[in-house]
Design a protein around this motif. Structure first.
Motif, PDB file in Angstrom:
ATOM      1  N   SER A  11     -14.283  20.037 -18.805  1.00  0.00           N
ATOM      2  CA  SER A  11     -14.607  21.067 -17.833  1.00  0.00           C
ATOM      3  C   SER A  11     -14.333  20.633 -16.402  1.00  0.00           C
ATOM      4  O   SER A  11     -14.191  21.461 -15.518  1.00  0.00           O
ATOM      5  CB  SER A  11     -16.089  21.454 -17.978  1.00  0.00           C
ATOM      6  OG  SER A  11     -16.915  20.334 -17.758  1.00  0.00           O
ATOM      7  N   ASN A  12     -14.251  19.313 -16.162  1.00  0.00           N
ATOM      8  CA  ASN A  12     -14.021  18.846 -14.796  1.00  0.00           C
ATOM      9  C   ASN A  12     -12.551  18.552 -14.523  1.00  0.00           C
ATOM     10  O   ASN A  12     -12.206  17.886 -13.558  1.00  0.00           O
ATOM     11  CB  ASN A  12     -14.873  17.597 -14.496  1.00  0.00           C
ATOM     12  CG  ASN A  12     -14.429  16.388 -15.297  1.00  0.00           C
ATOM     13  OD1 ASN A  12     -13.605  16.504 -16.197  1.00  0.00           O
ATOM     14  ND2 ASN A  12     -14.977  15.235 -14.972  1.00  0.00           N
ATOM     15  N   GLY A  13     -11.680  19.044 -15.423  1.00  0.00           N
ATOM     16  CA  GLY A  13     -10.252  18.872 -15.183  1.00  0.00           C
ATOM     17  C   GLY A  13      -9.663  17.629 -15.809  1.00  0.00           C
ATOM     18  O   GLY A  13      -8.473  17.390 -15.692  1.00  0.00           O
ATOM     19  N   VAL A  14     -10.483  16.794 -16.465  1.00  0.00           N
ATOM     20  CA  VAL A  14      -9.959  15.600 -17.126  1.00  0.00           C
ATOM     21  C   VAL A  14      -9.119  16.036 -18.323  1.00  0.00           C
ATOM     22  O   VAL A  14      -9.534  16.873 -19.118  1.00  0.00           O
ATOM     23  CB  VAL A  14     -11.111  14.682 -17.577  1.00  0.00           C
ATOM     24  CG1 VAL A  14     -10.559  13.496 -18.340  1.00  0.00           C
ATOM     25  CG2 VAL A  14     -11.916  14.220 -16.374  1.00  0.00           C
ATOM     26  N   SER A  63      -0.265  -0.405 -13.958  1.00  0.00           N
ATOM     27  CA  SER A  63      -1.013   0.496 -14.846  1.00  0.00           C
ATOM     28  C   SER A  63      -2.392   0.842 -14.299  1.00  0.00           C
ATOM     29  O   SER A  63      -2.957   1.883 -14.631  1.00  0.00           O
ATOM     30  CB  SER A  63      -1.159  -0.136 -16.233  1.00  0.00           C
ATOM     31  OG  SER A  63      -2.109  -1.208 -16.209  1.00  0.00           O
ATOM     32  N   GLY A  64      -2.942  -0.049 -13.466  1.00  0.00           N
ATOM     33  CA  GLY A  64      -4.287   0.191 -12.950  1.00  0.00           C
ATOM     34  C   GLY A  64      -5.383  -0.161 -13.921  1.00  0.00           C
ATOM     35  O   GLY A  64      -6.552   0.182 -13.694  1.00  0.00           O
ATOM     36  N   LEU A  65      -5.042  -0.845 -15.025  1.00  0.00           N
ATOM     37  CA  LEU A  65      -6.060  -1.248 -15.994  1.00  0.00           C
ATOM     38  C   LEU A  65      -7.119  -2.103 -15.322  1.00  0.00           C
ATOM     39  O   LEU A  65      -6.806  -3.066 -14.623  1.00  0.00           O
ATOM     40  CB  LEU A  65      -5.418  -2.042 -17.140  1.00  0.00           C
ATOM     41  CG  LEU A  65      -6.376  -2.649 -18.174  1.00  0.00           C
ATOM     42  CD1 LEU A  65      -7.123  -1.560 -18.940  1.00  0.00           C
ATOM     43  CD2 LEU A  65      -5.619  -3.569 -19.134  1.00  0.00           C
ATOM     44  N   ARG A  66      -8.375  -1.737 -15.527  1.00  0.00           N
ATOM     45  CA  ARG A  66      -9.489  -2.487 -14.960  1.00  0.00           C
ATOM     46  C   ARG A  66     -10.369  -3.014 -16.082  1.00  0.00           C
ATOM     47  O   ARG A  66     -10.457  -2.423 -17.166  1.00  0.00           O
ATOM     48  CB  ARG A  66     -10.306  -1.595 -14.012  1.00  0.00           C
ATOM     49  CG  ARG A  66      -9.480  -1.143 -12.817  1.00  0.00           C
ATOM     50  CD  ARG A  66     -10.196  -0.138 -11.948  1.00  0.00           C
ATOM     51  NE  ARG A  66     -11.384  -0.701 -11.316  1.00  0.00           N
ATOM     52  CZ  ARG A  66     -12.134  -0.044 -10.424  1.00  0.00           C
ATOM     53  NH1 ARG A  66     -11.807   1.188 -10.067  1.00  0.00           N
ATOM     54  NH2 ARG A  66     -13.197  -0.612  -9.889  1.00  0.00           N
ATOM     55  N   GLY A  67     -11.019  -4.134 -15.832  1.00  0.00           N
ATOM     56  CA  GLY A  67     -11.811  -4.800 -16.855  1.00  0.00           C
ATOM     57  C   GLY A  67     -12.844  -3.885 -17.475  1.00  0.00           C
ATOM     58  O   GLY A  67     -13.609  -3.217 -16.774  1.00  0.00           O
ATOM     59  N   ARG A 246      -8.830   8.890 -14.313  1.00  0.00           N
ATOM     60  CA  ARG A 246      -8.742   9.295 -12.909  1.00  0.00           C
ATOM     61  C   ARG A 246      -7.900   8.286 -12.124  1.00  0.00           C
ATOM     62  O   ARG A 246      -7.588   7.199 -12.612  1.00  0.00           O
ATOM     63  CB  ARG A 246     -10.146   9.414 -12.318  1.00  0.00           C
ATOM     64  CG  ARG A 246     -11.005  10.455 -13.052  1.00  0.00           C
ATOM     65  CD  ARG A 246     -11.950  11.160 -12.135  1.00  0.00           C
ATOM     66  NE  ARG A 246     -12.916  10.267 -11.510  1.00  0.00           N
ATOM     67  CZ  ARG A 246     -13.774  10.668 -10.555  1.00  0.00           C
ATOM     68  NH1 ARG A 246     -13.748  11.907 -10.126  1.00  0.00           N
ATOM     69  NH2 ARG A 246     -14.634   9.807 -10.038  1.00  0.00           N
ATOM     70  N   GLU A 247      -7.564   8.648 -10.895  1.00  0.00           N
ATOM     71  CA  GLU A 247      -6.586   7.882 -10.139  1.00  0.00           C
ATOM     72  C   GLU A 247      -6.967   6.420  -9.976  1.00  0.00           C
ATOM     73  O   GLU A 247      -6.156   5.518 -10.213  1.00  0.00           O
ATOM     74  CB  GLU A 247      -6.397   8.505  -8.750  1.00  0.00           C
ATOM     75  CG  GLU A 247      -5.358   7.781  -7.902  1.00  0.00           C
ATOM     76  CD  GLU A 247      -5.161   8.421  -6.546  1.00  0.00           C
ATOM     77  OE1 GLU A 247      -4.418   7.860  -5.719  1.00  0.00           O
ATOM     78  OE2 GLU A 247      -5.765   9.486  -6.299  1.00  0.00           O
ATOM     79  N   ARG A 248      -8.226   6.156  -9.583  1.00  0.00           N
ATOM     80  CA  ARG A 248      -8.635   4.770  -9.350  1.00  0.00           C
ATOM     81  C   ARG A 248      -9.213   4.113 -10.593  1.00  0.00           C
ATOM     82  O   ARG A 248      -9.466   2.909 -10.596  1.00  0.00           O
ATOM     83  CB  ARG A 248      -9.641   4.715  -8.194  1.00  0.00           C
ATOM     84  CG  ARG A 248      -9.009   5.028  -6.835  1.00  0.00           C
ATOM     85  CD  ARG A 248      -9.975   4.760  -5.707  1.00  0.00           C
ATOM     86  NE  ARG A 248     -11.064   5.737  -5.673  1.00  0.00           N
ATOM     87  CZ  ARG A 248     -12.123   5.681  -4.872  1.00  0.00           C
ATOM     88  NH1 ARG A 248     -12.252   4.653  -4.041  1.00  0.00           N
ATOM     89  NH2 ARG A 248     -13.049   6.618  -4.900  1.00  0.00           N
ATOM     90  N   SER A 249      -9.448   4.887 -11.625  1.00  0.00           N
ATOM     91  CA  SER A 249      -9.950   4.356 -12.899  1.00  0.00           C
ATOM     92  C   SER A 249      -9.176   5.009 -14.041  1.00  0.00           C
ATOM     93  O   SER A 249      -9.691   5.883 -14.744  1.00  0.00           O
ATOM     94  CB  SER A 249     -11.449   4.630 -13.052  1.00  0.00           C
ATOM     95  OG  SER A 249     -12.211   3.969 -12.070  1.00  0.00           O
ATOM     96  N   MET A 271     -11.323   8.065 -18.919  1.00  0.00           N
ATOM     97  CA  MET A 271     -12.227   7.619 -17.866  1.00  0.00           C
ATOM     98  C   MET A 271     -12.547   8.804 -16.961  1.00  0.00           C
ATOM     99  O   MET A 271     -11.661   9.583 -16.603  1.00  0.00           O
ATOM    100  CB  MET A 271     -11.576   6.509 -17.052  1.00  0.00           C
ATOM    101  CG  MET A 271     -11.430   5.196 -17.792  1.00  0.00           C
ATOM    102  SD  MET A 271     -12.971   4.276 -17.897  1.00  0.00           S
ATOM    103  CE  MET A 271     -12.967   3.441 -16.317  1.00  0.00           C
ATOM    104  N   GLY A 272     -13.810   8.931 -16.595  1.00  0.00           N
ATOM    105  CA  GLY A 272     -14.229  10.052 -15.767  1.00  0.00           C
ATOM    106  C   GLY A 272     -14.872  11.181 -16.547  1.00  0.00           C
ATOM    107  O   GLY A 272     -15.316  12.179 -15.971  1.00  0.00           O
ATOM    108  N   THR A 273     -14.923  11.057 -17.874  1.00  0.00           N
ATOM    109  CA  THR A 273     -15.620  12.048 -18.692  1.00  0.00           C
ATOM    110  C   THR A 273     -17.106  12.034 -18.330  1.00  0.00           C
ATOM    111  O   THR A 273     -17.665  11.005 -17.974  1.00  0.00           O
ATOM    112  CB  THR A 273     -15.422  11.731 -20.182  1.00  0.00           C
ATOM    113  OG1 THR A 273     -14.026  11.734 -20.474  1.00  0.00           O
ATOM    114  CG2 THR A 273     -16.106  12.754 -21.067  1.00  0.00           C
ATOM    115  N   THR A 274     -17.763  13.175 -18.421  1.00  0.00           N
ATOM    116  CA  THR A 274     -19.177  13.281 -18.049  1.00  0.00           C
ATOM    117  C   THR A 274     -20.070  13.213 -19.285  1.00  0.00           C
ATOM    118  O   THR A 274     -19.614  13.414 -20.417  1.00  0.00           O
ATOM    119  CB  THR A 274     -19.455  14.606 -17.319  1.00  0.00           C
ATOM    120  OG1 THR A 274     -19.266  15.696 -18.248  1.00  0.00           O
ATOM    121  CG2 THR A 274     -18.524  14.789 -16.137  1.00  0.00           C
TER     122      THR A 274
END
Length: 446
Positions: A11-14, A63-67, A246-249, A271-274
């Motif tokens: 619903s939040n566009g993800v 890729s922006g992969l974060r731990g 999301r862009e940063r995650s 990432m970014g799901t609620t």
């Protein structure tokens, strides 16, 4: 194990997610090498061995992969910290000591798809020029240790580990190490000390593991889910990975839902799901009893309430709302649970697991438990609330590692959102009459 994936539109566009990390989990004998190879297993390794190690490090940065272990540090940047041409051996250590209350994503991943971790280990080791890797698994996860060990043996027999891997000239040995059940060994430097045969206690930093890690040599320490993501990025590319989340995650994430939900388990989502969206996947609140409070990343992260249902669960979203993404261990509590009681149980855990190396954590968690137990028994004073906050203030930022900070987070956030429940527990000593044992504030303590 619950259905591990979702294709619903957020619903939040993800964007909806085709399963990535969990794509093999429901396959017959998903843990076996034959199944893994049939589903593109070790194809990323062949591709990676044909590239220069620095190209792989750049790929992870792009890729922006974060731990995925809680801190969210950029993976490619961590790999890039390893000094090259220093004449020292380099090491890769996988932190599989999953001990955070409510966290249950790494063990299912290793049980259902251990070869995805092993393939990621080989690619990562090649990128950082390491010829030895250790997978440090929580000792209580006996079935996981056995399955992972069997998978490592399969990989050796197939030529994916050992000498001259796939004719590339690259050598790698992998050891599966069973821990002894100490929560503190989830802290990377305590884990390294434990691997070296010492008592698991955090080290003073700096120096950091990138320059002085295992046996005082350059070392990368990464979480299971982080390294299991690597083969997919090698095959799919950085742009593909960034289309999720999301862009940063960016990227997919395994969310662990436990507690008062109809279908607890692991749910892969962008990432970014609620939580609202995750609850839909999990069948909603158990028995229809409304949500009261929840943890976004395990018990060491500040609590959220029903007002936070639409907080994007990525590193930035959780932080902006006043908590942390942590290990995405969502513990869900309905209105029947006493907040002070739940906080007391968590604090008892942290007091027990404190390694005792530093005074604020060792002494502070002891006194926090004493005060909370007294309050839950109905013997507290209103002044105890301020005492709790004062003790928390003396631990936060002053302990040797993050265990102290994690121990105070549920307490301070609980008082912030549910102070009245703590006051209700002091009713007996406020006017001489005992609090009603049937009240919601005491329901969880019975």
């Amino acid at each position: 194990m619950s259905e591990p994936n979702s294709t619903k539109t957020s619903s939040n566009g993800v964007a909806p997610l085709t399963p990535v990390l969990t794509r093999r989990w429901l396959s017959p004998e998903s843990w076996g090498l034959r199944t893994y190879e049939q589903l593109e297993g070790y194809s990323a390794l062949r591709k990676a061995l044909g590239a220069h190690p620095d190209q792989l490090i750049t790929l992870m940065k792009d890729s922006g992969l974060r731990g995925r272990g809680g801190a969210g540090f950029p993976t490619g940047m961590k790999w890039g910290f390893i000094p090259q041409g220093d004449g020292k051996p380099h090491y890769l250590v996988i932190n599989a000591d999953e001990g955070e209350p409510g966290t249950c994503k790494d063990v299912p991943l290793m049980m259902a798809d251990p070869h995805s971790l092993i393939e990621g280990v080989v690619i990562t080791s090649y990128a950082i020029r390491a010829n030895f890797a250790a997978i440090y698994v929580r000792g209580e996860a006996l079935h996981c240790i056995r399955r992972l060990t069997a998978a490592v043996n399969e990989a050796y027999r197939a030529g994916y580990l050992g000498k001259n891997i796939l004719g590339s000239g690259f050598d790698l040995d992998v050891v599966v190490h069973a821990g002894a059940g100490a929560y503190i060994c989830g802290e990377e430097t305590a884990l390294l000390d434990s691997l070296e045969g010492k008592r698991g206690q955090p080290r003073l930093k700096p120096p950091f593991p990138a320059t002085a890690g295992l046996y005082s040599s350059p070392t990368v320490v990464n979480n299971v889910e982080t390294i299991a993501s690597v083969p997919y990025i090698v095959n799919g590319g950085s742009d593909w990975f960034r289309k999720m989340g999301r862009e940063r995650s960016p990227g997919p994430k395994i969310y662990s839902l436990s507690g008062h939900v109809e279908r607890p388990g692991q749910y892969e989502a962008p990432m970014g799901t609620t939580l609202r969206e995750l609850l839909e996947l999990a069948g909603g609140m158990k028995d229809g009893i409304p949500l009261k409070f929840w943890t976004p990343g395990g018990s060491s992260t500040p609590l959220f309430t029903a007002e936070h249902l639409d907080v994007p669960l990525d590193f930035e979203g959780a932080a902006e709302a006043g908590s942390m993404l942590g290990t995405t261990a969502l513990q869900i509590f309905n209105e029947t649970v006493s907040v002070p009681w739940a906080v007391m149980k968590w604090t008892e855990f942290y007091k027990h697991e404190s390694c005792g190396k530093c005074t604020p954590c060792r002494e502070g968690t002891y006194w926090l438990v004493q005060i909370l137990q007294r309050m839950v028994r109905g013997e507290g004073l209103e002044s105890d609330i301020e005492t709790l906050l004062d003790v928390c203030d003396n631990i936060l930022g002053r302990s040797f590692c993050a265990l102290g900070d994690g121990a105070v987070s549920p307490i301070t956030s609980a008082i912030k959102y549910f102070k009245q429940e703590f006051l209700d527990l002091c009713e007996k000593n406020r006017n001489g009459t005992a609090a009603d044992p049937a009240s919601p504030a005491l329901a969880g303590a019975r």
